[in-house]
Design a protein around this motif. Structure first.
Motif, PDB file in Angstrom:
ATOM      1  N   SER A 116      25.671  14.961  34.791  1.00 38.95           N
ATOM      2  CA  SER A 116      25.077  16.773  34.767  1.00 38.95           C
ATOM      3  C   SER A 116      25.514  17.524  33.586  1.00 38.95           C
ATOM      4  CB  SER A 116      24.588  16.865  36.102  1.00 38.95           C
ATOM      5  OG  SER A 116      25.062  18.169  36.934  1.00 38.95           O
ATOM      6  N   THR A 117      26.913  17.200  33.379  1.00 33.19           N
ATOM      7  CA  THR A 117      27.339  18.086  32.109  1.00 33.19           C
ATOM      8  C   THR A 117      26.856  17.634  30.588  1.00 33.19           C
ATOM      9  OG1 THR A 117      29.067  18.895  33.976  1.00 33.19           O
ATOM     10  CG2 THR A 117      29.970  19.032  31.192  1.00 33.19           C
ATOM     11  N   PRO A 118      26.535  17.981  30.000  1.00 32.83           N
ATOM     12  CA  PRO A 118      26.278  17.820  28.272  1.00 32.83           C
ATOM     13  C   PRO A 118      27.158  17.689  27.911  1.00 32.83           C
ATOM     14  CG  PRO A 118      24.502  19.842  29.066  1.00 32.83           C
ATOM     15  CD  PRO A 118      25.949  19.771  30.390  1.00 32.83           C
ATOM     16  N   GLU A 119      27.465  16.312  27.034  1.00 36.03           N
ATOM     17  CA  GLU A 119      28.148  16.031  25.764  1.00 36.03           C
ATOM     18  C   GLU A 119      27.154  15.997  24.760  1.00 36.03           C
ATOM     19  OE1 GLU A 119      31.040  13.269  27.574  1.00 36.03           O
ATOM     20  OE2 GLU A 119      31.224  14.993  29.528  1.00 36.03           O
ATOM     21  N   PRO A 120      27.099  16.875  23.995  1.00 34.85           N
ATOM     22  CA  PRO A 120      26.203  15.837  22.413  1.00 34.85           C
ATOM     23  C   PRO A 120      26.774  15.612  21.772  1.00 34.85           C
ATOM     24  CG  PRO A 120      25.469  18.545  23.259  1.00 34.85           C
ATOM     25  CD  PRO A 120      26.598  18.306  23.687  1.00 34.85           C
ATOM     26  N   CYS A 121      26.181  14.330  21.343  1.00 32.37           N
ATOM     27  CA  CYS A 121      26.848  13.444  20.080  1.00 32.37           C
ATOM     28  C   CYS A 121      26.534  13.138  19.220  1.00 32.37           C
ATOM     29  CB  CYS A 121      27.558  12.330  21.396  1.00 32.37           C
ATOM     30  SG  CYS A 121      26.100  11.110  21.443  1.00 32.37           S
ATOM     31  N   THR A 122      26.062  12.125  18.067  1.00 32.04           N
ATOM     32  CA  THR A 122      25.238  12.504  17.062  1.00 32.04           C
ATOM     33  C   THR A 122      25.964  10.385  16.721  1.00 32.04           C
ATOM     34  OG1 THR A 122      26.467  12.840  14.854  1.00 32.04           O
ATOM     35  CG2 THR A 122      24.794  14.228  16.326  1.00 32.04           C
ATOM     36  N   HIS A 123      24.737   9.445  16.499  1.00 34.68           N
ATOM     37  CA  HIS A 123      24.377   8.792  15.933  1.00 34.68           C
ATOM     38  C   HIS A 123      23.377   8.020  14.737  1.00 34.68           C
ATOM     39  CE1 HIS A 123      23.138   6.552  19.147  1.00 34.68           C
ATOM     40  NE2 HIS A 123      23.467   7.922  19.814  1.00 34.68           N
ATOM     41  N   GLU A 124      23.815   6.862  13.872  1.00 33.66           N
ATOM     42  CA  GLU A 124      22.708   6.184  13.583  1.00 33.66           C
ATOM     43  C   GLU A 124      21.751   6.051  14.282  1.00 33.66           C
ATOM     44  OE1 GLU A 124      21.479   6.185  10.484  1.00 33.66           O
ATOM     45  OE2 GLU A 124      22.771   7.478   9.855  1.00 33.66           O
ATOM     46  N   GLY A 125      19.960   5.653  14.562  1.00 35.07           N
ATOM     47  CA  GLY A 125      18.897   5.624  14.160  1.00 35.07           C
ATOM     48  C   GLY A 125      18.131   6.573  15.395  1.00 35.07           C
ATOM     49  N   TYR A 126      17.713   5.665  16.322  1.00 32.36           N
ATOM     50  CA  TYR A 126      16.102   6.530  16.961  1.00 32.36           C
ATOM     51  C   TYR A 126      16.001   5.896  18.449  1.00 32.36           C
ATOM     52  CZ  TYR A 126      11.386   9.450  16.465  1.00 32.36           C
ATOM     53  OH  TYR A 126      10.963  10.036  16.893  1.00 32.36           O
ATOM     54  N   GLU A 127      15.553   7.011  19.236  1.00 31.56           N
ATOM     55  CA  GLU A 127      15.358   6.727  20.625  1.00 31.56           C
ATOM     56  C   GLU A 127      14.058   6.692  21.447  1.00 31.56           C
ATOM     57  OE1 GLU A 127      18.733   5.542  23.975  1.00 31.56           O
ATOM     58  OE2 GLU A 127      19.184   6.496  22.432  1.00 31.56           O
ATOM     59  N   TRP A 128      13.681   6.308  22.419  1.00 31.17           N
ATOM     60  CA  TRP A 128      12.478   6.892  23.320  1.00 31.17           C
ATOM     61  C   TRP A 128      13.343   6.759  23.876  1.00 31.17           C
ATOM     62  CZ3 TRP A 128       9.580   3.638  26.003  1.00 31.17           C
ATOM     63  CH2 TRP A 128       8.586   4.326  26.580  1.00 31.17           C
ATOM     64  N   LEU A 129      12.696   7.337  25.294  1.00 34.46           N
ATOM     65  CA  LEU A 129      12.450   7.365  26.463  1.00 34.46           C
ATOM     66  C   LEU A 129      11.822   7.903  27.538  1.00 34.46           C
ATOM     67  CD1 LEU A 129      15.511  10.136  26.550  1.00 34.46           C
ATOM     68  CD2 LEU A 129      15.950   7.592  26.580  1.00 34.46           C
ATOM     69  N   TYR A 130      11.487   6.672  28.434  1.00 30.67           N
ATOM     70  CA  TYR A 130      10.115   6.776  29.362  1.00 30.67           C
ATOM     71  C   TYR A 130      10.520   6.816  30.839  1.00 30.67           C
ATOM     72  CZ  TYR A 130       6.087   5.831  32.323  1.00 30.67           C
ATOM     73  OH  TYR A 130       5.467   6.181  33.580  1.00 30.67           O
ATOM     74  N   VAL A 131      11.047   8.096  32.047  1.00 32.78           N
ATOM     75  CA  VAL A 131      11.321   8.414  32.948  1.00 32.78           C
ATOM     76  C   VAL A 131      10.394   7.484  34.283  1.00 32.78           C
ATOM     77  CG1 VAL A 131      11.850  10.177  34.770  1.00 32.78           C
ATOM     78  CG2 VAL A 131      12.303  10.886  32.518  1.00 32.78           C
ATOM     79  N   LEU A 132      11.495   6.738  34.729  1.00 36.15           N
ATOM     80  CA  LEU A 132      10.656   6.425  35.986  1.00 36.15           C
ATOM     81  C   LEU A 132      10.987   6.773  37.742  1.00 36.15           C
ATOM     82  CD1 LEU A 132      12.073   2.868  35.408  1.00 36.15           C
ATOM     83  CD2 LEU A 132       9.748   3.731  35.145  1.00 36.15           C
ATOM     84  N   ALA A 133      12.440   7.442  37.317  1.00 35.91           N
ATOM     85  CA  ALA A 133      12.540   8.347  38.673  1.00 35.91           C
ATOM     86  C   ALA A 133      13.487   9.109  38.325  1.00 35.91           C
ATOM     87  CB  ALA A 133      12.710   7.333  39.769  1.00 35.91           C
ATOM     88  N   GLY A 134      13.232   9.822  39.388  1.00 34.88           N
ATOM     89  CA  GLY A 134      13.650  11.614  39.037  1.00 34.88           C
ATOM     90  C   GLY A 134      13.685  12.888  38.288  1.00 34.88           C
ATOM     91  N   ARG A 135      14.123  12.945  38.019  1.00 32.30           N
ATOM     92  CA  ARG A 135      14.827  14.740  36.581  1.00 32.30           C
ATOM     93  C   ARG A 135      15.508  14.260  36.164  1.00 32.30           C
ATOM     94  NH1 ARG A 135      11.465  18.764  37.992  1.00 32.30           N
ATOM     95  NH2 ARG A 135      13.988  20.414  37.950  1.00 32.30           N
ATOM     96  N   LEU A 136      14.780  14.210  34.709  1.00 33.36           N
ATOM     97  CA  LEU A 136      15.851  13.232  33.247  1.00 33.36           C
ATOM     98  C   LEU A 136      16.097  15.338  32.264  1.00 33.36           C
ATOM     99  CD1 LEU A 136      17.467  10.940  31.787  1.00 33.36           C
ATOM    100  CD2 LEU A 136      15.905  11.510  30.561  1.00 33.36           C
ATOM    101  N   ARG A 137      17.506  15.411  32.442  1.00 29.25           N
ATOM    102  CA  ARG A 137      17.846  16.757  31.503  1.00 29.25           C
ATOM    103  C   ARG A 137      18.292  16.392  29.729  1.00 29.25           C
ATOM    104  NH1 ARG A 137      22.825  21.056  32.231  1.00 29.25           N
ATOM    105  NH2 ARG A 137      22.138  22.046  30.094  1.00 29.25           N
ATOM    106  N   LEU A 138      17.078  16.677  29.422  1.00 29.05           N
ATOM    107  CA  LEU A 138      17.400  16.192  27.366  1.00 29.05           C
ATOM    108  C   LEU A 138      18.131  17.297  27.058  1.00 29.05           C
ATOM    109  CD1 LEU A 138      17.119  14.294  25.624  1.00 29.05           C
ATOM    110  CD2 LEU A 138      14.693  14.572  25.500  1.00 29.05           C
ATOM    111  N   VAL A 139      19.015  17.675  26.078  1.00 33.62           N
ATOM    112  CA  VAL A 139      19.446  18.279  25.142  1.00 33.62           C
ATOM    113  C   VAL A 139      19.138  17.997  24.014  1.00 33.62           C
ATOM    114  CG1 VAL A 139      21.503  19.942  24.631  1.00 33.62           C
ATOM    115  CG2 VAL A 139      21.345  19.500  27.203  1.00 33.62           C
ATOM    116  N   LEU A 140      18.247  18.220  23.361  1.00 33.92           N
ATOM    117  CA  LEU A 140      18.889  17.700  21.722  1.00 33.92           C
ATOM    118  C   LEU A 140      18.206  18.764  20.730  1.00 33.92           C
ATOM    119  CD1 LEU A 140      17.313  15.330  19.908  1.00 33.92           C
ATOM    120  CD2 LEU A 140      15.042  16.432  20.063  1.00 33.92           C
ATOM    121  N   ALA A 141      19.535  19.130  20.086  1.00 35.28           N
ATOM    122  CA  ALA A 141      19.961  20.457  19.489  1.00 35.28           C
ATOM    123  C   ALA A 141      19.461  21.685  19.614  1.00 35.28           C
ATOM    124  CB  ALA A 141      18.638  19.913  17.892  1.00 35.28           C
ATOM    125  N   ASP A 142      18.422  22.730  19.539  1.00 31.61           N
ATOM    126  CA  ASP A 142      18.496  23.778  20.295  1.00 31.61           C
ATOM    127  C   ASP A 142      17.531  23.445  21.277  1.00 31.61           C
ATOM    128  OD1 ASP A 142      20.673  24.150  17.908  1.00 31.61           O
ATOM    129  OD2 ASP A 142      18.345  25.060  17.199  1.00 31.61           O
TER     130      ASP A 142
END
Length: 198
Positions: A116-142
Motif C-alpha cells: 500500500s506504499t506508492p512507488e511510482p515508476c515509468t516504462h513504455e506501454g499502455y495499461e488497462w485495469l479492471y477491479v474484480l474485488a477489493g479497493r485499488l489505489r491508483l497513483v498516476l502523475a498528479d
C-alpha cells in the motif's frame, strides 16, 4: 504443403462417404439423383480419385441428413482451458491469462493488503485495469484515486504510476498491457450529454 493431420483428414473423406452410403443402402444412382452430382464424380470421390470440395460435400451431407463435419471427420476441438501458472512479481501474485505472445497481454493480479506504499515508476506501454474485488489505489502523475469492484482505468505507462491496495485488504485486478503502447479498442456509443436549455 499441408499439415499431416489435414492431409489425412482429406484422404479419409472418400472411404467415409462410401461407408455412409452403403450403411444406408443407397445406390450411387440414387445419390446422384438426390444431389445432382454425376455417378462418375461420386464414384471418383469415394475412391479418393477426386478431391473433396464444399460444392460436392454440401449436397451429399444434405442428402444423407448429416452435419458436414461428419463427412470430413473434423478433428475434435482441443481443451480450451489455460493452465495458469502464478508468478510472484513485486510481492503480487500474477497469473498470465494467455499462452500466446501478442501485442496485448492479459493478466489477473492479486495484490496483498500490505502493498500500500506508492512507488511510482515509468516504462513504455499502455495499461488497462479492471477491479474484480477489493479497493485499488491508483497513483498516476498528479492523481491519487481509489477504484472499487467494476471500475476501470487506462493509462499510458510512460506517466509516473503505481497501483496497489488501500491497506484495507487484498485487491484482485484484471489487466491488459500493451508493451509497445498498444491500446485496447472499445466499441461503444458515446453517452449523450444533456444540452443546456436556453
Amino acid at each position: 504443403m499441408q499439415p499431416p493431420a489435414i492431409a489425412q483428414a482429406l484422404a479419409d473423406v472418400g472411404p467415409r462417404l462410401k461407408r455412409l452410403r452403403t450403411e444406408r443402402g443407397v445406390t450411387l444412382a440414387a445419390l446422384a439423383e438426390a444431389t445432382g452430382i454425376s455417378k462418375s464424380t461420386l464414384s471418383r470421390l469415394e475412391s479418393s480419385q477426386r478431391r473433396p470440395s464444399l460444392e460436392l460435400l454440401l449436397p451429399i451431407a444434405q442428402a444423407h441428413q448429416v452435419p458436414l463435419d461428419e463427412l470430413v471427420g473434423a478433428p475434435e476441438v482441443g481443451d480450451p482451458r489455460i493452465h495458469l501458472t502464478p508468478k510472484k512479481v513485486n510481492g503480487n501474485i500474477v497469473l498470465p491469462l494467455t499462452q500466446h505472445p501478442g501485442p496485448l497481454q492479459p493478466f489477473k493480479t492479486v495484490i496483498p493488503a500490505g502493498r500500500s506504499t506508492p512507488e511510482p515508476c515509468t516504462h513504455e506501454g499502455y495499461e488497462w485495469l479492471y477491479v474484480l474485488a477489493g479497493r485499488l489505489r491508483l497513483v498516476l502523475a498528479d492523481h491519487d484515486l481509489v477504484l472499487g469492484p467494476g471500475e476501470v482505468a487506462e493509462f499510458d505507462t510512460r506517466l509516473p504510476h503505481w497501483f496497489g491496495s488501500t491497506g484495507d485488504g487484498p485487491v484482485e485486478v484484471l489487466s491488459l498491457f500493451g508493451r509497445q503502447g498498444e491500446r485496447m479498442h472499445v466499441r461503444a456509443k458515446p453517452h449523450p450529454r444533456n444540452k443546456p436549455t436556453s
